[in-house]
Structure formats: C-alpha cells, structure tokens
Design an enzyme around this catalytic site. Structure first.
Site, PDB file in Angstrom:
ATOM      1  N   SER A   1      66.843  13.325 -61.035  1.00 10.43           N
ATOM      2  CA  SER A   1      67.569  12.071 -61.223  1.00 10.43           C
ATOM      3  C   SER A   1      67.918  11.936 -62.701  1.00 10.43           C
ATOM      4  O   SER A   1      67.027  11.905 -63.549  1.00 10.43           O
ATOM      5  CB  SER A   1      66.665  10.920 -60.757  1.00 10.43           C
ATOM      6  OG  SER A   1      67.260   9.670 -61.035  1.00 10.43           O
TER       7      SER A   1
ATOM      8  N   LYS B   1      71.239  13.983 -59.095  1.00 18.94           N
ATOM      9  CA  LYS B   1      71.621  12.583 -58.866  1.00 18.94           C
ATOM     10  C   LYS B   1      71.913  11.968 -60.209  1.00 18.94           C
ATOM     11  O   LYS B   1      71.177  12.197 -61.169  1.00 18.94           O
ATOM     12  CB  LYS B   1      70.471  11.875 -58.148  1.00 18.94           C
ATOM     13  CG  LYS B   1      70.357  10.370 -58.338  1.00 18.94           C
ATOM     14  CD  LYS B   1      69.330   9.790 -57.370  1.00 18.94           C
ATOM     15  CE  LYS B   1      68.553   8.649 -57.985  1.00 18.94           C
ATOM     16  NZ  LYS B   1      67.527   8.114 -57.057  1.00 18.94           N
TER      17      LYS B   1
ATOM     18  N   ASP C   1      73.412   6.889 -57.744  1.00 20.01           N
ATOM     19  CA  ASP C   1      72.515   5.777 -57.434  1.00 20.01           C
ATOM     20  C   ASP C   1      72.874   4.593 -58.335  1.00 20.01           C
ATOM     21  O   ASP C   1      72.816   4.697 -59.558  1.00 20.01           O
ATOM     22  CB  ASP C   1      71.063   6.204 -57.672  1.00 20.01           C
ATOM     23  CG  ASP C   1      70.039   5.135 -57.281  1.00 20.01           C
ATOM     24  OD1 ASP C   1      70.452   4.063 -56.770  1.00 20.01           O
ATOM     25  OD2 ASP C   1      68.829   5.376 -57.477  1.00 20.01           O
TER      26      ASP C   1
ATOM     27  N   ASP D   1      67.848   2.435 -50.691  1.00 18.28           N
ATOM     28  CA  ASP D   1      66.545   2.580 -51.358  1.00 18.28           C
ATOM     29  C   ASP D   1      65.903   1.184 -51.333  1.00 18.28           C
ATOM     30  O   ASP D   1      65.143   0.849 -50.401  1.00 18.28           O
ATOM     31  CB  ASP D   1      66.797   3.121 -52.789  1.00 18.28           C
ATOM     32  CG  ASP D   1      65.582   3.144 -53.689  1.00 18.28           C
ATOM     33  OD1 ASP D   1      64.544   2.573 -53.337  1.00 18.28           O
ATOM     34  OD2 ASP D   1      65.644   3.740 -54.795  1.00 18.28           O
TER      35      ASP D   1
ATOM     36  N   GLU E   1      73.870   5.852 -53.289  1.00 17.99           N
ATOM     37  CA  GLU E   1      72.606   5.144 -53.061  1.00 17.99           C
ATOM     38  C   GLU E   1      72.686   3.716 -53.590  1.00 17.99           C
ATOM     39  O   GLU E   1      73.095   3.483 -54.723  1.00 17.99           O
ATOM     40  CB  GLU E   1      71.491   5.929 -53.785  1.00 17.99           C
ATOM     41  CG  GLU E   1      70.088   5.405 -53.562  1.00 17.99           C
ATOM     42  CD  GLU E   1      69.029   6.248 -54.317  1.00 17.99           C
ATOM     43  OE1 GLU E   1      69.331   7.398 -54.708  1.00 17.99           O
ATOM     44  OE2 GLU E   1      67.924   5.737 -54.531  1.00 17.99           O
TER      45      GLU E   1
ATOM     46  N   GLY F   1      61.580   8.736 -56.039  1.00 15.44           N
ATOM     47  CA  GLY F   1      60.532   8.765 -57.059  1.00 15.44           C
ATOM     48  C   GLY F   1      60.586   7.516 -57.907  1.00 15.44           C
ATOM     49  O   GLY F   1      61.602   6.812 -57.929  1.00 15.44           O
TER      50      GLY F   1
ATOM     51  N   LYS G   1      72.731   8.284 -62.251  1.00 18.25           N
ATOM     52  CA  LYS G   1      72.707   6.826 -62.172  1.00 18.25           C
ATOM     53  C   LYS G   1      74.092   6.299 -62.528  1.00 18.25           C
ATOM     54  O   LYS G   1      74.736   6.814 -63.455  1.00 18.25           O
ATOM     55  CB  LYS G   1      71.667   6.275 -63.157  1.00 18.25           C
ATOM     56  CG  LYS G   1      70.240   6.616 -62.765  1.00 18.25           C
ATOM     57  CD  LYS G   1      69.793   5.807 -61.555  1.00 18.25           C
ATOM     58  CE  LYS G   1      68.334   6.067 -61.226  1.00 18.25           C
ATOM     59  NZ  LYS G   1      67.895   5.298 -60.052  1.00 18.25           N
TER      60      LYS G   1
ATOM     61  N   LYS H   1      60.138   5.569 -50.313  1.00 24.87           N
ATOM     62  CA  LYS H   1      59.188   5.531 -51.433  1.00 24.87           C
ATOM     63  C   LYS H   1      57.942   4.809 -50.943  1.00 24.87           C
ATOM     64  O   LYS H   1      58.048   3.685 -50.425  1.00 24.87           O
ATOM     65  CB  LYS H   1      59.759   4.755 -52.619  1.00 24.87           C
ATOM     66  CG  LYS H   1      60.890   5.446 -53.357  1.00 24.87           C
ATOM     67  CD  LYS H   1      61.364   4.605 -54.528  1.00 24.87           C
ATOM     68  CE  LYS H   1      62.576   5.241 -55.191  1.00 24.87           C
ATOM     69  NZ  LYS H   1      63.204   4.335 -56.180  1.00 24.87           N
TER      70      LYS H   1
END
Ligand code: OSB
Ligand code: MG
Length: 373
Positions: A135, A161, A188, A238, A213, A290, A163, A262
């Site tokens: 990430s 991934k 995400d 998420d 996400e 995570g 952000k 998660k």
C-alpha cells in the site's frame, strides 16, 4: 486454563517512510500490545486503533480505557480463557471492535500455543504462503510516487495499491500507468469522496484497476451501490464492512463486489472468519487489509490470509516496508514470486524481541485476578 495476568502496553514505532492517506500524513505508529498469561504460556495480540480517530472512531486511548475498565475485568470476572467464549461475552459491550479484537487475538495465540498448533490450523487455513501486496501512501509529487512504486516492484511485490483523495487521483493513476502499463494496480480513497464526485470517479475506469476501495464514507452503503452501478471497475469496501451482517447487506445492495477483511475493524478473528465464509459461499473474493501493524499483528494477519477465499493479493508486506527494526525475530520477508510464508510455529509463530518492545514502550499496566475475600 485460567488467565492469571493480563498486560497492556502502549508502543510507538517510527515508520521507515511517512504514510499519507486522505486523512493526513503520519510518521510513526502508536498501538497497544495485549498479553494474556496462563500456566507459563503467554498469548499476544495487537490492538490496531490509531492515535487519532481518523480511519475509525476508536483511538489508542479509547481502546486502553475499554480494555482496562471493561474487557480485562470481564475475562477475570467470568473466568474466560477460550477466545470464542470471550467473543460472545464481549458482545455485551457495544462498539470498540479494535479493543475487543486485540484481546481475542491474544487468547487465540495462547490457545494455539497451548495446543502446539499454528493459528492457521485452528482457523481452517489452507495455504502455506500468501500473495503480498503493498500500500503506497500519497507523496509530495507524482514522480516521487512513481519512484516508490518502482522500488516496491523491483523488490518483487505483485500488486500495488495507491492512496487517493480529491486532487490526487486521476493524475496519480495516469502517472503510475504510464510507467507501468501492465501491473496489478488498485486505489484506496478511505472515504474521501461524496456522491457529487460520481462523474469524476468514473474516470478511474480508464486505468484497468483491480478495484476502487472505499470511495465514500463508512455509513454510505446506498451511495456505493449507486456508484457501482455506474462503474465497470469493481468497488471494494473496507471501513463499511464491520460484521457479517454488514457484508451481507453490502452484497445484497450491490455496494461492492470485493470485500477487504481486517480483524480489528470487525471485532476479532471469529467475525473475520464469518465474513470470509459468507463471502466464499456467495462467490465473492476477499483479501486481508492491513493497519500498518508491527510483526506481531502482521503475523496474525498472515494466518488469517491463509484461508481459502483470500483470493486477491493482500495488504501484507515485509517488515522492512514498515520498520527499520520490527518487533519480531526473524522479521517477515518477501519471498520469490511476491509471496510471504505463513509462520509454522505455535500460535502466531513469531518470536517477539523483548528489548525492542521495551525500547518502544510508552506506557504499561498489568492486571491480575482480583482476590476474593
Ligand atoms: O485503508 O487500508 C487502509 C493503513 C492504516 C489505515 C487504513 C489503511 C491502511 C493501509 C496500510 O492501507 C496497509 C498495510 O498495513 O500495509
Ligand atoms: Mg482501506
């Protein structure tokens, strides 16, 4: 087995590189370590609540309060040592899933160690290694982002991934895609968008992403369904998925096609497994998210991700992605082919390094069964 003592510790560890999301930038991680002791064995669990209520409404301090004043006393009062019995009893209290998950994890580690089995065996895991993803936070420039992605790819990570947030989305994807047209890439948003952004979010369909996400805030299943209808890229939730019930509702509404699991967010490994099993029965793939855990929390995630329906690469990276010095020895490493081995020893299967834990500790308190007289 009777729990004789429970230790809580707040630890703080500096990141190797700052981590920026739509919530802001952070340079270190504050979290709680829970230890349960019984018959000369101890079980470890990490509480993933962060210092500030950004990702979730819990914080390190709310988790400390709820553990110290409610969950730890519950264990002693009811004489609980079994993790499933704890999960049932803890339902008495509303909310605070991360606090509950940390203590449930410690009880699982204890149980597995007492039985001489790795957690994967107790949870129904089927894989000896899991697909690792990484990430990537928001950087100062798109060039910095592309360089960082390049670094992770050359280390062997199979899925990236990034952000995103308003102002760092379409252009960020375009920059990464220009440099790496073929990689498995996903984004995400951590809930940074609103329904008025739908026309803008639809532009993400141009980048052949594995998933988008959590574009909208946690409570917004309905608007996610509206967006999914208009986008060809699968949405993944998420923050919105907090239980098997919310997973069912999200899937029935069409709010997503992929689920991020998660342990902390859903209140413990048992609820995580329920969500896994439910999604598997519906043919919906899941992956393990995570929370920038230390090796102790990450090891538990490796065991969870060994379950069969964790079909997509996980936010599970090697120790050196996060820390200069992880709290465990040996550290978690990336293997050839972009995979990480599930530990094979009893419990979480990794050894905590006490000296590093001491160095990271900022607070500590121990609790023992109150004597009845
Ligand atoms: O949304 O997945 C998230 C870290 C902290 C809070 C939320 C998230 C994340 C990550 C990190 O993306 C993933 C990892 O631990 O490698
Ligand atoms: Mg996320």
């Amino acid at each position: 087995m009777t729990i004789e003592r429970i230790d809580l510790e707040i630890l703080r560890l500096p990141y190797v590189h700052f981590f920026e999301t739509s919530f802001g930038r952070s340079y270190d991680r504050t979290f709680i370590l829970v230890r349960v002791h019984a018959g000369g064995i101890s079980g470890l669990g990490e509480v993933v609540a962060e210092e500030a209520p950004l990702y979730s409404s819990e914080t390190t301090e709310t988790a400390w309060h709820v553990l110290r004043d409610f969950l730890v006393p519950l264990v002693f009062k009811e004489g609980i040592s079994d993790p499933a019995a704890f999960a049932r009893a803890a339902k008495t209290y509303r909310g605070h899933p991360m606090a509950k998950a940390g203590l449930e994890l410690a009880l699982w580690d204890l149980k597995a160690k007492a039985e001489g089995l790795p957690l994967t065996a107790l949870w129904g895991g089927t894989k000896a290694e899991i697909a690792a993803g990484v990430s990537c936070g928001i950087e100062d420039t798109f060039d910095d982002l592309v360089a960082r992605v390049g670094g992770y790819l050359s280390e062997g990570y199979r899925r990236i991934k990034i952000k995103i947030k308003p102002g760092w989305d379409v252009e960020a994807c375009a920059a990464v895609r220009r440099a790496y047209p073929e990689i498995a890439l996903q984004v995400d948003a951590n809930g940074a968008y609103v329904p008025a952004d739908i026309p803008h979010l639809k532009k993400l369909d141009a980048f052949n992403l594995v998933m988008v996400e959590q574009p909208f805030p946690p409570y917004d299943l309905w608007d996610h369904a509206g967006l999914q209808e208009e986008m060809k890229t699968p949405l993944c939730l998420d923050e919105s998925i907090v239980s098997e019930t919310s997973a069912r509702q999200a899937l029935e509404m069409g709010s997503c096609r992929i689920v991020n699991i998660k342990v902390g967010r859903v209140g413990g490994p048992l609820e995580a497994k329920r969500i896994h099993d439910f999604c598997q029965a519906r043919g919906v793939p899941v992956w393990c998210g995570g929370m920038l855990e230390s090796g102790i929390g990450r090891a538990a995630n490796l065991h969870l991700a060994s379950l069969p329906n964790f079909e997509l690469p996980n936010d599970l990276s090697a120790s050196n992605r996060y820390w200069k010095e992880d709290l465990i020895d040996p550290e978690i490493v990336l293997e050839k082919g972009g995979v990480i081995k599930v530990p094979t020893g009893p419990g979480i299967g990794v050894r905590p390094v006490e000296e590093r834990i001491r160095k990271a500790a900022v607070r500590r308190e121990s609790f023992e069964v109150p004597s009845r007289r």
